[in-house]
Design an enzyme around this catalytic site. Structure first.
Site, PDB file in Angstrom:
ATOM      1  N   ASP A  93       7.372  42.867 -26.096  1.00  0.00           N
ATOM      2  CA  ASP A  93       7.379  43.083 -27.154  1.00  0.00           C
ATOM      3  C   ASP A  93       8.656  42.890 -28.088  1.00  0.00           C
ATOM      4  O   ASP A  93       9.824  43.284 -27.726  1.00  0.00           O
ATOM      5  CB  ASP A  93       6.221  43.721 -27.992  1.00  0.00           C
ATOM      6  N   ASN A 136      -1.131  56.722 -30.848  1.00  0.00           N
ATOM      7  CA  ASN A 136      -2.616  55.906 -31.287  1.00  0.00           C
ATOM      8  C   ASN A 136      -3.465  55.262 -30.230  1.00  0.00           C
ATOM      9  O   ASN A 136      -4.212  54.502 -30.743  1.00  0.00           O
ATOM     10  CB  ASN A 136      -2.606  55.235 -32.656  1.00  0.00           C
ATOM     11  N   HIS A 181      -1.879  52.552 -28.917  1.00  0.00           N
ATOM     12  CA  HIS A 181      -1.092  50.961 -28.325  1.00  0.00           C
ATOM     13  C   HIS A 181      -1.295  51.352 -26.737  1.00  0.00           C
ATOM     14  O   HIS A 181      -0.105  52.053 -26.712  1.00  0.00           O
ATOM     15  CB  HIS A 181      -0.966  51.003 -29.358  1.00  0.00           C
ATOM     16  N   GLU A 203      -2.129  47.217 -31.963  1.00  0.00           N
ATOM     17  CA  GLU A 203      -2.244  48.744 -32.841  1.00  0.00           C
ATOM     18  C   GLU A 203      -4.141  48.674 -32.761  1.00  0.00           C
ATOM     19  O   GLU A 203      -4.913  47.445 -32.540  1.00  0.00           O
ATOM     20  CB  GLU A 203      -1.733  48.345 -33.757  1.00  0.00           C
TER      21      GLU A 203
HETATM   22  C1  F6R Z   1       7.553  49.165 -25.476  1.00  0.00           C
HETATM   23  C2  F6R Z   1       5.684  48.739 -25.968  1.00  0.00           C
HETATM   24  C3  F6R Z   1       4.996  50.512 -26.481  1.00  0.00           C
HETATM   25  C4  F6R Z   1       5.556  51.789 -26.082  1.00  0.00           C
HETATM   26  C5  F6R Z   1       4.899  52.741 -26.948  1.00  0.00           C
HETATM   27  C6  F6R Z   1       4.987  54.474 -26.235  1.00  0.00           C
HETATM   28  O1  F6R Z   1       8.009  48.219 -24.589  1.00  0.00           O
HETATM   29  O2  F6R Z   1       5.467  48.371 -26.109  1.00  0.00           O
HETATM   30  O3  F6R Z   1       3.548  50.033 -26.569  1.00  0.00           O
HETATM   31  O4  F6R Z   1       5.318  51.792 -24.721  1.00  0.00           O
HETATM   32  O5  F6R Z   1       5.060  53.130 -28.095  1.00  0.00           O
HETATM   33  O6  F6R Z   1       6.885  54.279 -26.002  1.00  0.00           O
HETATM   34  P1  F6R Z   1       7.833  56.070 -26.077  1.00  0.00           P
HETATM   35  O7  F6R Z   1       7.595  55.216 -24.572  1.00  0.00           O
HETATM   36  O8  F6R Z   1       9.193  55.431 -26.431  1.00  0.00           O
HETATM   37  O9  F6R Z   1       6.560  56.993 -25.939  1.00  0.00           O
END
Ligand code: F6R
Length: 242
Positions: free
Chosen positions: A67, A136, A138, A143
């Protein structure tokens, strides 16, 4: 799903790197799916250590990020392109031309999303996709309420995600409101998935993804339909698994 529970974050990274290296070594032209965020950092440093010890060879490895924020150019240090450049491309010694991030600056974002899907198809898909999970539920920036069969597209970030990611921005600076993300259908096309979770704030999301009902309200739960998912979590993140 196979679930491995580790004592700490360093062990999560070591075990993930071992498994990922094994899968990549079996592929003729290996392709790795990479995530940003804090969780995979120990995995990337462990992969780099394996390469330094001569136990892994990432020459020719191609990588696709999940992303990117809309409106941040690749030379903006807060962009995911910059994050991937530092944590993956430079650390693993990859050829920058082989590392791809969705284009959040394109005039025609829909066309850029379609081109990203095609670029993944053109290399015969992803051998192993590394994922973190949001508090959450995702994965990528899909989301809650995301379609379980979605493809790469523009999405609005949830308020909770913006709050969680505010740590990467200066105080008072606004976290972008939109992103380009691989869809859940795109992620499900990867031949193997390694889902990483660290910390107590991920315990509900991980339990929902691994043991909850499959639901767009917990996007990570779609992985229950995937035949090759390895979950690696520390004890805190795994604390709500039965
Ligand atoms: C990042 C992504 C997100 C993260 C998620 C967890 O490219 O796609 O889904 O993997 O927000 O983030 P952290 O690892 O910072 O807790």
């Amino acid at each position: 799903m196979e679930v491995i529970i580790c004592s700490d974050e360093q062990a999560v990274g070591r075990i993930a790197a071992d498994r990922i290296t094994k899968v990549l070594s079996r592929a003729e032209t290996p392709v790795l799916g990479v995530a940003t965020g804090s969780t995979p950092l120990t995995t990337y440093s462990s992969l780099a250590a394996l390469a330094a010890e001569g136990k892994a060879d990432f020459t020719g490895l191609r990588a696709f990020a999940l992303d990117e924020y809309v409106g941040l150019p690749a030379d903006d240090e807060r962009s995911y392109a910059a994050t991937i450049r530092h944590t993956v491309t430079e650390q693993l010694g990859l050829d920058a031309a082989n590392v791809h991030t969705p284009d959040g600056m394109a005039d025609d974002l829909d066309a850029a999303c379609a081109a990203y899907e095609k670029a993944i198809r053109d290399v015969n898909g992803v051998d192993v996709q590394i994922l973190g999970i949001g508090a959450n539920g995702h994965i990528g920036f899909n989301e809650p309420t995301s379609s379980l069969s979605s493809r790469t597209r523009v999405k609005t970030l949830a308020e909770r995600t913006k709050a969680d990611n505010a740590r990467f921005f200066e105080r008072g600076e606004k976290v972008p409101s939109h992103c380009v993300t691989q869809g859940l259908g795109t992620i499900m096309d990867a031949r193997n998935v390694v889902l990483l979770a660290v910390g107590a704030n991920k315990a509900d999301a991980l339990a929902g993804a691994v043991e909850g009902p499959v639901s767009a309200m917990c996007p990570g739960s779609v992985l229950q339909f995937h035949p090759h998912v390895l979950v690696i979590a520390d004890e805190a993140a795994a604390s709500k698994l039965t």
